[in-house]
Design an enzyme around this catalytic site. Structure first.
Site, PDB file in Angstrom:
ATOM      1  N   LYS A 142       0.845  -1.209   0.000  1.00  0.00           N
ATOM      2  CA  LYS A 142       0.000   0.000   0.000  1.00  0.00           C
ATOM      3  C   LYS A 142       0.876   1.253   0.000  1.00  0.00           C
ATOM      4  CE  LYS A 142      -4.480  -1.349   1.053  1.00  0.00           C
ATOM      5  NZ  LYS A 142      -4.549  -2.694   1.593  1.00  0.00           N
ATOM      6  N   LYS A 169      -3.316 -11.261  -7.212  1.00  0.00           N
ATOM      7  CA  LYS A 169      -4.308 -11.965  -6.384  1.00  0.00           C
ATOM      8  C   LYS A 169      -5.738 -11.521  -6.719  1.00  0.00           C
ATOM      9  CE  LYS A 169      -5.303 -10.675  -2.208  1.00  0.00           C
ATOM     10  NZ  LYS A 169      -5.470 -10.372  -0.790  1.00  0.00           N
ATOM     11  N   LYS A 198     -11.015  -8.394  -3.337  1.00  0.00           N
ATOM     12  CA  LYS A 198     -12.259  -7.648  -3.147  1.00  0.00           C
ATOM     13  C   LYS A 198     -12.145  -6.238  -3.689  1.00  0.00           C
ATOM     14  CE  LYS A 198     -12.245  -9.050   1.398  1.00  0.00           C
ATOM     15  NZ  LYS A 198     -12.734  -9.571   2.660  1.00  0.00           N
TER      16      LYS A 198
HETATM   17  P1  TYM Z   1      -9.279 -10.776   4.206  1.00  0.00           P
HETATM   18  O1  TYM Z   1     -10.615 -10.287   4.607  1.00  0.00           O
HETATM   19  O2  TYM Z   1      -8.477  -9.970   3.251  1.00  0.00           O
HETATM   20  O3  TYM Z   1      -9.418 -12.208   3.559  1.00  0.00           O
HETATM   21  C1  TYM Z   1     -10.109 -13.238   4.241  1.00  0.00           C
HETATM   22  C2  TYM Z   1      -9.467 -14.581   3.971  1.00  0.00           C
HETATM   23  O4  TYM Z   1      -9.524 -14.868   2.565  1.00  0.00           O
HETATM   24  C3  TYM Z   1      -8.221 -15.186   2.109  1.00  0.00           C
HETATM   25  N1  TYM Z   1      -8.102 -14.715   0.715  1.00  0.00           N
HETATM   26  C4  TYM Z   1      -7.718 -15.496  -0.303  1.00  0.00           C
HETATM   27  N2  TYM Z   1      -7.397 -16.799  -0.354  1.00  0.00           N
HETATM   28  C5  TYM Z   1      -7.073 -17.301  -1.563  1.00  0.00           C
HETATM   29  N3  TYM Z   1      -7.040 -16.571  -2.703  1.00  0.00           N
HETATM   30  C6  TYM Z   1      -7.352 -15.247  -2.692  1.00  0.00           C
HETATM   31  N4  TYM Z   1      -7.338 -14.549  -3.813  1.00  0.00           N
HETATM   32  C7  TYM Z   1      -7.723 -14.656  -1.442  1.00  0.00           C
HETATM   33  N5  TYM Z   1      -8.095 -13.410  -1.071  1.00  0.00           N
HETATM   34  C8  TYM Z   1      -8.316 -13.461   0.260  1.00  0.00           C
HETATM   35  C9  TYM Z   1      -7.293 -14.429   3.055  1.00  0.00           C
HETATM   36  O5  TYM Z   1      -5.995 -14.956   3.055  1.00  0.00           O
HETATM   37  C10 TYM Z   1      -7.990 -14.610   4.379  1.00  0.00           C
HETATM   38  O6  TYM Z   1      -7.695 -15.863   4.958  1.00  0.00           O
HETATM   39  N6  TYM Z   1      -6.348  -9.760   8.072  1.00  0.00           N
HETATM   40  C11 TYM Z   1      -7.367 -10.680   7.595  1.00  0.00           C
HETATM   41  C12 TYM Z   1      -8.572 -10.754   8.515  1.00  0.00           C
HETATM   42  C13 TYM Z   1      -8.228 -11.064   9.923  1.00  0.00           C
HETATM   43  C14 TYM Z   1      -7.827 -12.319  10.427  1.00  0.00           C
HETATM   44  C15 TYM Z   1      -7.624 -12.117  11.827  1.00  0.00           C
HETATM   45  C16 TYM Z   1      -7.598 -13.573   9.860  1.00  0.00           C
HETATM   46  C17 TYM Z   1      -8.264 -10.178  10.953  1.00  0.00           C
HETATM   47  N7  TYM Z   1      -7.909 -10.828  12.122  1.00  0.00           N
HETATM   48  C18 TYM Z   1      -7.211 -13.160  12.665  1.00  0.00           C
HETATM   49  C19 TYM Z   1      -7.176 -14.603  10.690  1.00  0.00           C
HETATM   50  C20 TYM Z   1      -6.989 -14.399  12.078  1.00  0.00           C
HETATM   51  C21 TYM Z   1      -7.807 -10.206   6.227  1.00  0.00           C
HETATM   52  O7  TYM Z   1      -7.664  -9.087   5.864  1.00  0.00           O
HETATM   53  O8  TYM Z   1      -8.425 -11.136   5.495  1.00  0.00           O
END
Ligand code: TYM
Length: 328
Positions: free
Chosen positions: A111, A192, A195
């Protein structure tokens, strides 16, 4: 039972990448582990949110979890903001961390590299994530590849705390799916699927129109070689489609390569489009059911009721050890 915890941010619409990399694995683990799954709505505040949209995205995300098959009888499903201990332990984790180690987090670096003005929240984001995890002392954290580095930082912080104050936290392990841990954009398969992707054509959203999603698969970028084989470096488009296919069908990649020997990309994509279409149709049908009445609210309230005492107990222990608590 061993414990597992994970979360997803309610920013933007839920993608096929979120489903394959996170939601589907959660469902496959729910019988074997004690699971805590939450909506990381505090984390979503690191970027400006339109309140109305945030509410809608949060509700949709919970509905998708449930529609996809997460069973609230087996899994504690809750909102991060309903358990105030997350923010409080987050502060202690921020104080335990160093500027340098947060600076090295690729999510922040990416970012920052774009040169846009970025909020402080993005920078300290991983320390709140560490708190999310450590409050529940899980052995495992199932995440997509992009979150692995944050779980590793969590381990470092937990270890630092344990050494400084005495054994308190379990060191959690990231669990990244071998197939589908990083689903790529259909139009730009070196990036990747995300969203926040600006070009909707490369990203399938779980609540997308089913026919539109099929079209997105049919128009996914491939290559001119014409053979269906897994080679992410030289054939990123086809390799990504193979991962999606393998993950959704339960077949292995070698099985699929075998099955499509001599077949054209059109046939392969058409079969995959049908599979994706079927998944979306099923989830969307259930989505309509679970969004009726007060079902979602009831589940979240019950989830917060179950998660709070676990979080409170850990925080109380931490505050005793670090000297914040003075009462006898
Ligand atoms: P977030 O919301 O970006 O994504 C949620 C989960 O989806 C996975 N993911 C993917 N997996 C495969 N291919 C993709 N293209 C893809 N895009 C997203 C992410 O790896 C994630 O597992 N920081 C985290 C949220 C969070 C969290 C936590 C997770 C906050 N606290 C504690 C685990 C434990 C996040 O932004 O995920």
């Amino acid at each position: 039972m061993e414990r597992m915890l994970s979360g997803i941010k309610p920013t933007g619409r839920v993608t096929l990448g979120n489903y394959i990399g996170a939601i589907k694995p959660f469902i496959s683990y729910q019988d074997e582990y004690e699971m805590f799954i939450f909506i990381a709505n505090l984390h979503s505040m690191t970027i400006t949110q339109e309140p109305k949209e945030l509410r809608k995205n949060t509700r949709d995300l919970i509905a998708i979890y449930l529609a996809a098959g997460l069973d609230p009888e087996k899994v504690t499903l809750f909102l991060q903001s309903d358990v105030h201990e997350h923010a409080q332990l987050g502060w202690y984790m921020t104080c335990l961390s160093g500027m340098g180690e947060l600076y090295r987090m690729t999510q922040y670096k990416d970012k920052a590299a774009k040169g846009e003005s970025i909020g402080t929240g993005i920078y300290v984001y991983p320390t709140l994530m560490a708190a999310d995890i450590l409050l529940y002392n899980p052995q495992y954290v199932p995440v997509g590849e992009d979150q692995k580095q944050h779980v590793e930082l969590t381990r470092d912080l937990a270890d630092r705390f344990n050494r400084r104050y005495s054994e308190t936290f379990v060191l959690p392990e990231p669990l990244v799916a071998k197939v589908g841990g990083r689903i790529m954009d259909l139009q730009n398969p070196t990036k990747k699927m995300s969203k926040s992707s600006s070009d909707g054509k490369g990203c399938i959203y779980i609540l997308d129109d089913v026919n539109l999603s099929k079209k997105k698969i049919m128009s996914a970028v491939t290559d001119s070689e014409g053979s269906i084989r897994f080679d992410p470096e030289n054939k990123p488009g086809i390799s990504n489609l193979l991962e999606i296919y393998a993950s959704l069908s339960g077949r292995t990649i070698p099985e699929l390569e075998q099955r499509y020997v001599g077949a054209g990309y059109g046939t392969f994509k058409k079969d995959l489009a049908e599979i994706v279409g079927q998944y979306l149709t099923d989830i969307q049908t259930r989505y309509k059911e679970v969004t009726q009445g007060s079902y979602i609210d009831d589940i979240l309230k019950e989830g917060a009721r179950k998660a709070t005492p676990v979080a409170r107990k850990t925080l109380a222990k931490v505050e005793r050890k670090i000297g914040i608590t003075i009462y006898k």
